[in-house]
Design a protein around this motif. Structure first.
Motif, PDB file in Angstrom:
ATOM      1  N   HIS A   1       0.863  -1.181   0.000  1.00  0.00           N
ATOM      2  CA  HIS A   1       0.000   0.000   0.000  1.00  0.00           C
ATOM      3  C   HIS A   1       0.901   1.232   0.000  1.00  0.00           C
ATOM      4  O   HIS A   1       1.981   1.216   0.590  1.00  0.00           O
TER       5      HIS A   1
ATOM      6  N   GLN B   1       1.267   5.466  -2.041  1.00  0.00           N
ATOM      7  CA  GLN B   1       0.692   6.565  -2.808  1.00  0.00           C
ATOM      8  C   GLN B   1       1.384   6.638  -4.164  1.00  0.00           C
ATOM      9  O   GLN B   1       2.549   6.269  -4.295  1.00  0.00           O
TER      10      GLN B   1
ATOM     11  N   PRO C   1      -3.973   7.235  -3.020  1.00  0.00           N
ATOM     12  CA  PRO C   1      -3.680   5.907  -2.478  1.00  0.00           C
ATOM     13  C   PRO C   1      -3.625   4.853  -3.581  1.00  0.00           C
ATOM     14  O   PRO C   1      -4.428   4.886  -4.518  1.00  0.00           O
TER      15      PRO C   1
ATOM     16  N   THR D   1      -2.673   0.440  -4.200  1.00  0.00           N
ATOM     17  CA  THR D   1      -2.353  -0.878  -3.667  1.00  0.00           C
ATOM     18  C   THR D   1      -1.808  -1.702  -4.817  1.00  0.00           C
ATOM     19  O   THR D   1      -2.426  -1.774  -5.883  1.00  0.00           O
TER      20      THR D   1
END
Length: 187
Positions: free
Chosen positions: A125, A127, A133, A135
């Motif tokens: 995870h 940015q 954000p 993943t």
């Protein structure tokens, strides 16, 4: 700046070696997502490409910032190219945890490879280059890359994960290959 532009721009710079302090302390979190970060990411992609690497973290070019780039293949032979800022790894546990042992090297100590066991699946995870954000799910060698680059952002080089005997052998391999990797490498 979109990913395709980050991949096209930038100039390779020399890679920082293991004896430099920037590789042995945690990197600062990325807090500003704009042109300065994008220029860094362009440089990371260009340098990784010149070194024919799987991934490269900002401390590996002397920049104390929690960002890395990757360009490698996953367990299904799918090429994965991208970046992660402020990564947090989610490692499998219990019955889901399967270790894979493979030779692993580091662009900051080029020419040396040692067997290293790591989970063969990982979720990362973080940015993206805009601060949104993201993943990333990694398998196979891509999972190894995500773990290796995140280690760099925590101030850990792979040598820290080797036994004293393996560490000596790893350093010996590098010394034997060092003439192929001058201090300006990969420029």
């Amino acid at each position: 700046m979109p990913l395709d532009q980050l991949l096209r721009e930038g100039t390779a710079v020399p890679i920082t070696r293991w004896d430099q302090p920037v590789l042995h302390r945690p990197a600062r979190p990325v807090e500003e997502f704009g042109p300065e970060l994008w220029n860094l990411l362009c440089t990371l992609f260009a340098t990784n490409r010149a070194a024919q690497g799987a991934g490269l973290a900002a401390p590996q070019i002397g920049v104390d910032l929690a960002a890395f780039v990757y360009d490698t293949f996953d367990a299904d032979a799918v090429r994965r190219t991208g970046l992660v800022c402020n990564p947090v790894l989610e490692l499998p546990t219990g019955a889901d945890r399967r270790l894979a042992t493979d030779l692993e090297g580091c662009l900051s100590l080029p020419g040396a490879y040692s067997p290293m066991s790591r989970p063969d699946q990982v979720v990362c995870h973080g940015q993206d280059q805009f601060g949104a954000p993201i993943t990333v799910v990694g398998s196979g060698y891509f999972a190894r890359c995500l773990q290796h680059e995140t280690d760099h952002l925590h101030g850990t080089v792979m040598e820290d994960r080797l036994s004293a005997k393996d560490r000596k052998a790893h350093r010996r391999q590098h010394a034997e290959a060092s003439r192929d990797y001058p201090s300006t490498w990969p420029v």
